[in-house]
Design a protein around this motif. Structure first.
Motif, PDB file in Angstrom:
ATOM      1  N   GLN A 174       7.118  -5.823   3.287  1.00  0.00           N
ATOM      2  CA  GLN A 174       6.870  -6.176   1.801  1.00  0.00           C
ATOM      3  C   GLN A 174       6.628  -4.162   1.278  1.00  0.00           C
ATOM      4  N   PHE A 175       7.579  -3.746  -0.220  1.00  0.00           N
ATOM      5  CA  PHE A 175       7.663  -2.579   0.104  1.00  0.00           C
ATOM      6  C   PHE A 175       7.549  -2.719  -1.512  1.00  0.00           C
ATOM      7  N   SER A 176       6.264  -2.863  -1.909  1.00  0.00           N
ATOM      8  CA  SER A 176       5.730  -2.549  -3.103  1.00  0.00           C
ATOM      9  C   SER A 176       5.616  -0.825  -3.716  1.00  0.00           C
ATOM     10  N   THR A 177       5.320   0.112  -2.167  1.00  0.00           N
ATOM     11  CA  THR A 177       5.239   1.436  -2.894  1.00  0.00           C
ATOM     12  C   THR A 177       6.772   1.492  -3.205  1.00  0.00           C
ATOM     13  N   GLU A 178       7.494   1.097  -2.803  1.00  0.00           N
ATOM     14  CA  GLU A 178       9.167   1.812  -2.763  1.00  0.00           C
ATOM     15  C   GLU A 178       9.712   1.377  -3.471  1.00  0.00           C
ATOM     16  N   ARG A 179       9.925   0.433  -4.191  1.00  0.00           N
ATOM     17  CA  ARG A 179      10.461  -0.840  -4.926  1.00  0.00           C
ATOM     18  C   ARG A 179      11.158   0.091  -6.410  1.00  0.00           C
ATOM     19  N   SER A 180       9.832   0.783  -7.205  1.00  0.00           N
ATOM     20  CA  SER A 180       9.842   1.946  -8.156  1.00  0.00           C
ATOM     21  C   SER A 180      11.260   2.823  -7.949  1.00  0.00           C
ATOM     22  N   GLU A 181      11.223   3.651  -7.031  1.00  0.00           N
ATOM     23  CA  GLU A 181      12.298   4.396  -5.863  1.00  0.00           C
ATOM     24  C   GLU A 181      13.717   3.464  -6.397  1.00  0.00           C
ATOM     25  N   LEU A 182      13.760   1.940  -5.969  1.00  0.00           N
ATOM     26  CA  LEU A 182      14.856   1.813  -5.767  1.00  0.00           C
ATOM     27  C   LEU A 182      16.135   2.441  -7.196  1.00  0.00           C
ATOM     28  N   SER A 183      15.383   1.885  -8.584  1.00  0.00           N
ATOM     29  CA  SER A 183      15.953   1.725  -9.710  1.00  0.00           C
ATOM     30  C   SER A 183      17.300   2.964  -9.309  1.00  0.00           C
ATOM     31  N   ALA A 184      16.824   3.898  -9.267  1.00  0.00           N
ATOM     32  CA  ALA A 184      17.489   5.104  -8.865  1.00  0.00           C
ATOM     33  C   ALA A 184      18.783   4.893  -7.945  1.00  0.00           C
TER      34      ALA A 184
END
Length: 442
Positions: free
Chosen positions: A15-25
């Motif tokens: 699970q990558f909950s802490t990294e998901r927000s960075e993925l949009s860029a």
């Protein structure tokens, strides 16, 4: 438990909950490359429909989806504005994101946004870890393209997660992908075939997952011995592939490109422009010496002969930065600039290998630039990090400017702004993600 079993467990359950927000860029960055790639001569040719059916897919995906994976990955990568992981010399975004977006947009069953984001990040992890294990930064200069070699492994992980494969099936998908790996660089002067080979490698990873789901198996022992050396003549540190798995925050260590260039040249351009900003006149420059790590001297020292070589030519890219900076945002490069001032400036640029810079390499790709002038002696700049690197991440505004610089001439400012909005919302809203794909394919 074998290393492949450990990787399969990770792919299925991480699970990558802490990294998901960075993925949009990274999604926005990759989509920009994808759209730009379509505007190049190579991209236009690759975009023509490949008429080939794949009956094995009819139960899950539309018939031609794997052909779409080939084309979409190839077109994205050829842009040379996709992201890159320096330590492994892998460009994961151009492979993983088009694959995941193509698969999810063509699924005949519903999928969750979390499945998509976790599949993408897992693919980034496995692809870059394999690239680092095989020392991709060394292999590239031996004629083996590490992104090509590792593409099937990365897309096998991503497609296994998207398609909901079990741990056992994922083991075999990864093993089969390793069997399908190759990395020999195909070169061509006018219309390089290399982009298609990369796309086909991405397709191979997807196919590995599909046939593993049908019960076909590979060896789970492939990472336990010296299989890479026996099969490909490559020494691989396979223990590193599973070491501290999931603890290193992969997206934090990915570089982005601020303009169109081979990454090996970007530090030189950045250092050169910093010196110009200090007041050095172009007419006053007698000589420009670029000191770079030894492995990529031969790659960046030559003059351009076509679009691809213009992107990796340090003399040409610096000349463009000096006299026609807008040219750094010219994806198609339909014309190699050949004015007298461009030719004259290229004569002044020398690329020199510096063994002392290897202490930074491969985690960083540094350049020391010296500019000799007629009036003010020598000015120098040491560049270890350049815009887009982990220590100099592009801000939201810088990313916005990048996207507009590339997409406004292709789509117009209004539609480019829509792409930015969809990209930024892509990890929070599934409709935005799917509409992004529709925009690309329009």
């Amino acid at each position: 438990m074998t290393k492949l079993h450990s990787l399969a467990e990770y792919v299925v359950h991480a699970q990558f909950s802490t990294e998901r927000s960075e993925l949009s860029a990274h999604i926005l960055d990759t989509v920009t490359a994808w759209i730009c790639g379509q505007a190049t001569p190579e991209g236009e040719q690759l975009g023509k429909k490949l008429n080939e059916e794949h009956p094995i897919l009819r139960g899950v995906l539309q018939d031609d989806v794997l052909n779409q994976v080939i084309v979409n990955c190839a077109i994205t990568r050829l842009s040379e504005i996709d992201d890159i992981h320096l330590a492994s010399c892998i460009t994961p975004g151009s492979v993983i994101i088009p694959t995941a977006l193509t698969l999810c947009s063509n699924l005949k069953v519903d999928f969750s946004l979390t499945t998509f984001t976790d599949a993408v990040i897992a693919g980034y992890y496995l692809m870059t870890r394999l690239g680092k294990a095989i020392k991709g930064t060394e292999l590239l200069y031996r004629g083996i393209w590490p992104t090509y070699f590792c593409a099937a492994f990365g897309t096998a992980a991503t497609s296994a997660r998207i398609l909901g494969l079990s741990e056992k099936e994922t083991v075999h998908a990864l093993a089969l992908a390793l069997n399908l790996s190759t990395g020999g660089i195909s070169r061509g002067s006018e219309m390089p075939f290399r982009w298609f080979t990369l796309g086909y490698a991405a397709r191979s990873g997807c196919m590995a997952s599909l046939i593993a789901a049908k019960g076909f198996t590979g060896s789970s022992q492939m990472l336990e011995g010296n299989w890479f050396e026996q099969t490909y003549g490559i020494e691989a540190d396979t223990a590193a592939i599973v070491e501290d798995l999931g603890q290193d925050g992969i997206l934090k260590r990915i570089s982005m490109k601020p303009f169109c260039s081979a990454k090996q040249v970007i530090p030189s351009i950045y250092g050169f422009t910093k010196l110009l900003d200090q007041g050095i006149s172009l007419d006053d420059i007698k000589e420009v010496n670029l000191f770079v790590p030894l492995p990529f001297v031969s790659m960046i020292k030559n003059r351009p002969t076509n679009r691809l070589s213009s992107l990796s030519s340090a003399p040409y890219q610096l000349a463009v930065a000096a006299y026609h900076p807008a040219g750094l945002y010219d994806i198609s490069r339909n014309e190699i600039l050949n004015s007298e001032e461009i030719r004259s400036f290229m004569d002044k640029v020398h690329v020199i290998g510096d063994s002392t810079l290897l202490s930074y390499y491969p985690e960083k790709w540094p350049t020391r630039i010296e500019v000799k002038t007629t009036s003010h002696g020598i000015a120098s700049e040491m560049v270890t990090d350049s815009p887009g690197d982990p220590e100099m991440k592009l801000s939201s505004e810088e990313m916005k400017r990048k996207v507009h610089s590339f997409l406004d001439p292709i789509l117009g400012a209004r539609q480019a702004a829509e792409v930015i909005e969809l990209g930024r919302n892509s990890v929070f809203d599934k409709c935005s993600l799917l509409n992004l794909y529709k925009t690309i394919r329009r």
